[in-house]
Design a protein around this motif. Structure first.
Motif, PDB file in Angstrom:
ATOM      1  N   TYR A 166      25.436 -23.864  -3.440  1.00 11.87           N
ATOM      2  CA  TYR A 166      25.850 -23.301  -4.825  1.00 11.87           C
ATOM      3  C   TYR A 166      24.946 -22.008  -5.086  1.00 11.87           C
ATOM      4  CZ  TYR A 166      24.934 -22.861  -9.930  1.00 11.87           C
ATOM      5  OH  TYR A 166      24.988 -22.379 -11.073  1.00 11.87           O
ATOM      6  N   THR A 167      24.169 -21.785  -4.683  1.00  9.11           N
ATOM      7  CA  THR A 167      23.485 -20.271  -4.764  1.00  9.11           C
ATOM      8  C   THR A 167      24.190 -19.397  -3.871  1.00  9.11           C
ATOM      9  OG1 THR A 167      21.264 -21.302  -4.670  1.00  9.11           O
ATOM     10  CG2 THR A 167      21.055 -19.040  -4.480  1.00  9.11           C
ATOM     11  N   LYS A 168      24.557 -19.553  -2.743  1.00  7.23           N
ATOM     12  CA  LYS A 168      25.352 -18.733  -1.991  1.00  7.23           C
ATOM     13  C   LYS A 168      26.650 -18.221  -2.693  1.00  7.23           C
ATOM     14  CE  LYS A 168      23.483 -19.608   2.525  1.00  7.23           C
ATOM     15  NZ  LYS A 168      23.253 -20.714   3.656  1.00  7.23           N
ATOM     16  N   LEU A 169      27.392 -19.328  -2.899  1.00  6.29           N
ATOM     17  CA  LEU A 169      28.629 -19.202  -3.483  1.00  6.29           C
ATOM     18  C   LEU A 169      28.532 -18.579  -4.729  1.00  6.29           C
ATOM     19  CD1 LEU A 169      30.476 -22.703  -3.598  1.00  6.29           C
ATOM     20  CD2 LEU A 169      31.705 -20.321  -3.232  1.00  6.29           C
ATOM     21  N   LYS A 170      27.644 -18.690  -5.564  1.00  7.15           N
ATOM     22  CA  LYS A 170      27.399 -17.973  -6.932  1.00  7.15           C
ATOM     23  C   LYS A 170      27.054 -16.298  -6.667  1.00  7.15           C
ATOM     24  CE  LYS A 170      23.629 -17.879  -9.562  1.00  7.15           C
ATOM     25  NZ  LYS A 170      22.537 -18.308 -10.254  1.00  7.15           N
ATOM     26  N   ALA A 171      26.263 -16.235  -5.545  1.00  2.00           N
ATOM     27  CA  ALA A 171      26.029 -14.804  -4.968  1.00  2.00           C
ATOM     28  C   ALA A 171      27.405 -14.208  -4.719  1.00  2.00           C
ATOM     29  CB  ALA A 171      25.139 -14.779  -4.092  1.00  2.00           C
ATOM     30  N   VAL A 172      28.145 -14.992  -4.135  1.00  2.00           N
ATOM     31  CA  VAL A 172      29.289 -14.274  -3.261  1.00  2.00           C
ATOM     32  C   VAL A 172      30.250 -13.838  -4.546  1.00  2.00           C
ATOM     33  CG1 VAL A 172      31.378 -14.714  -1.948  1.00  2.00           C
ATOM     34  CG2 VAL A 172      29.103 -15.079  -1.284  1.00  2.00           C
ATOM     35  N   ARG A 173      30.424 -14.948  -5.381  1.00  2.00           N
ATOM     36  CA  ARG A 173      31.603 -15.008  -6.302  1.00  2.00           C
ATOM     37  C   ARG A 173      31.052 -13.977  -7.513  1.00  2.00           C
ATOM     38  NH1 ARG A 173      35.891 -14.645  -4.366  1.00  2.00           N
ATOM     39  NH2 ARG A 173      35.858 -16.255  -2.542  1.00  2.00           N
ATOM     40  N   LYS A 174      29.844 -13.860  -7.902  1.00  2.00           N
ATOM     41  CA  LYS A 174      29.166 -13.269  -8.731  1.00  2.00           C
ATOM     42  C   LYS A 174      29.235 -13.831 -10.136  1.00  2.00           C
ATOM     43  CE  LYS A 174      29.191  -8.819  -6.567  1.00  2.00           C
ATOM     44  NZ  LYS A 174      27.987  -9.190  -4.919  1.00  2.00           N
ATOM     45  N   ASP A 175      29.940 -14.829 -10.294  1.00  2.00           N
ATOM     46  CA  ASP A 175      29.861 -15.650 -11.454  1.00  2.00           C
ATOM     47  C   ASP A 175      29.416 -16.966 -11.342  1.00  2.00           C
ATOM     48  OD1 ASP A 175      32.178 -15.978 -10.251  1.00  2.00           O
ATOM     49  OD2 ASP A 175      33.585 -15.034 -12.190  1.00  2.00           O
ATOM     50  N   MET A 176      30.726 -17.765 -11.106  1.00  2.00           N
ATOM     51  CA  MET A 176      30.651 -19.145 -11.266  1.00  2.00           C
ATOM     52  C   MET A 176      31.010 -19.682  -9.597  1.00  2.00           C
ATOM     53  SD  MET A 176      32.974 -20.352 -14.275  1.00  2.00           S
ATOM     54  CE  MET A 176      34.492 -20.114 -13.535  1.00  2.00           C
ATOM     55  N   ALA A 177      29.951 -20.887  -9.101  1.00  2.00           N
ATOM     56  CA  ALA A 177      30.058 -21.630  -7.912  1.00  2.00           C
ATOM     57  C   ALA A 177      31.061 -22.365  -8.172  1.00  2.00           C
ATOM     58  CB  ALA A 177      28.790 -21.801  -7.387  1.00  2.00           C
TER      59      ALA A 177
END
Ligand SMILES: [Zn+2]
Length: 269
Positions: A191-202
């Motif tokens: 979740y944290t990685k996705l959130k960082a990559v997407r800059k908004d929502m994981a």
């Protein structure tokens, strides 16, 4: 207020998903508050701009008054010097012997009087200018006072907002930490990685067959799997974790709320 009712967690068939949705709701609100908080110094500087401008104008006018007063004093000294010179000239009257000398003397006196009149006129003009500039300075001072009051009010408002946001933020951070601790570590890292990559929502809801994260149509089979919600599914395009959102259209970025879970149960069971 935020929907973080832990009692509704079990409404999703996949409890991991419920916790993650709840976590995302918290994270989005936290990001929103941090953004508001970050803008406060900027807003404060903006609110101070009229005051700085008013103060600059006041300084400019008071400087002008000072310069004019200085000039007037210089003219007054010129006048004094000129007058003492004229006195010396007049003292020579008794020394004059010839008519020619007398004529020259009269001419000098005439010239001296003319010069005196010129200096006196310059002084009068300067005095008028000083008076005018002093009125401008008075107006400028009034504007500074007014701008100070306005800035003081805005500063107070912003300070209150800051306090309120800080309090809300620390409460949300606490809830976020508590919730994060209950989530499976592998899932939380994902979740944290996705959130960082997407800059908004994981996580993104699927609505009308469309991933609300990337706005692309997902395959119907995947939609059905997301609807069943037994395993975590990801969007084939943006790789966000998907969840079913059968509820009415609303801004999911603010609150992909747990209250919608009531509908989901009806549809999923
Ligand atoms: Zn997507």
């Amino acid at each position: 207020m935020l929907v973080t009712d832990r009692g509704k967690q079990g409404l999703h068939l996949n409890p991991h998903l419920s916790s993650l949705i709840e976590l995302q709701t918290l994270d989005l609100r936290i990001a929103e508050i941090r953004e508001q908080r970050r803008k406060i110094p900027e807003r404060l500087a903006e609110a101070e701009a009229p005051l700085r401008e008013a103060a600059r104008l006041l300084k400019e006018t008071t400087d002008s008054v000072e310069a004019l007063v200085k000039e007037r004093r210089a003219r007054e000294r010129d006048l004094e010097a000129h007058e003492s010179q004229t006195e010396k000239l007049k003292a020579r009257l008794s020394e004059l012997k010839t008519n020619k000398e007398y004529q020259a003397y009269l001419f000098e006196i005439e010239m001296a009087n003319k010069k005196k009149g010129e200096i006196e006129e310059q002084i009068l003009i300067l005095m008028e200018k000083i008076e005018q500039m002093q009125r401008t300075a008075k107006d400028a001072q009034a504007k500074v006072t007014e701008a100070e009051r306005a800035f003081g009010r805005e500063k107070k408002t912003l300070e209150e907002l800051e306090t309120k946001l800080d309090a809300e933020l620390s409460e949300l951070d606490r809830k976020q930490r508590e919730l994060a601790a209950t989530i499976d570590k592998g899932l939380f890292d994902r979740y944290t990685k996705l959130k960082a990559v997407r800059k908004d929502m994981a996580l993104a809801p699927v609505r009308d067959g469309v991933c609300q994260g990337c706005r692309l149509q997902v395959p119907p089979q995947l939609v059905a799997e997301v609807k069943r919600s037994t395993e975590l599914q990801t969007c084939p395009y943006c790789h966000r974790m998907l969840y079913w959102d059968g509820g009415p259209v609303e801004d999911v970025r603010v609150a992909p709320g747990a209250e919608k879970a009531d509908d989901e149960v009806g549809e999923a069971v």
